[in-house]
Design a protein around this motif. Structure first.
Motif, mmCIF file in Angstrom:
data_model
loop_
_atom_site.group_PDB
_atom_site.id
_atom_site.type_symbol
_atom_site.label_atom_id
_atom_site.label_comp_id
_atom_site.label_asym_id
_atom_site.label_seq_id
_atom_site.Cartn_x
_atom_site.Cartn_y
_atom_site.Cartn_z
ATOM 1 N N GLN A 25 -22.300 38.489 -3.255
ATOM 2 C CA GLN A 25 -22.961 38.254 -2.130
ATOM 3 C C GLN A 25 -23.161 39.513 -1.151
ATOM 4 O O GLN A 25 -24.143 39.414 -0.295
ATOM 5 C CB GLN A 25 -22.263 37.221 -1.294
ATOM 6 N N ARG A 34 -29.105 33.246 -3.846
ATOM 7 C CA ARG A 34 -27.971 33.286 -2.867
ATOM 8 C C ARG A 34 -27.402 31.735 -2.598
ATOM 9 O O ARG A 34 -26.043 31.564 -2.445
ATOM 10 C CB ARG A 34 -28.399 33.957 -1.484
ATOM 11 N N ARG A 35 -28.352 30.782 -2.563
ATOM 12 C CA ARG A 35 -27.826 29.394 -2.522
ATOM 13 C C ARG A 35 -27.094 29.017 -3.719
ATOM 14 O O ARG A 35 -26.061 28.444 -3.517
ATOM 15 C CB ARG A 35 -28.970 28.571 -2.047
ATOM 16 N N GLU A 38 -23.672 30.448 -3.351
ATOM 17 C CA GLU A 38 -22.903 29.744 -2.414
ATOM 18 C C GLU A 38 -22.247 28.393 -3.019
ATOM 19 O O GLU A 38 -21.112 27.940 -2.799
ATOM 20 C CB GLU A 38 -23.674 29.687 -1.201
#
Length: 63
Positions: A25, A34-35, A38
């Motif tokens: 990250q 990035r999603r 996560e």
């Protein structure tokens, strides 16, 4: 005792996944990646909680 060993090993793997996700990250990446990263971290955290719940349950429950 085997249940505790399995939980320990699972937690080791999950900590590695969470650590790698945290390090990743720190680097630039497209929003879609990035999603996904996560999501991976959230699912790994849920798995850590599940391992804790299984350890807290009475031995042999559900068997």
């Amino acid at each position: 005792m085997p249940r505790e060993i399995a939980a320990h090993e699972l937690n080791n793997l999950l900590c590695k996944i969470l650590g790698a996700a945290e390090l990743m990250q720190d680097h630039p990446m497209p929003a879609v990646l990035r999603r996904e990263l996560e999501t991976i971290a959230e699912l790994a955290e849920s798995a850590v909680e599940l391992v804790g719940t299984l350890l807290d349950s009475p031995a042999g429950a559900g068997a």
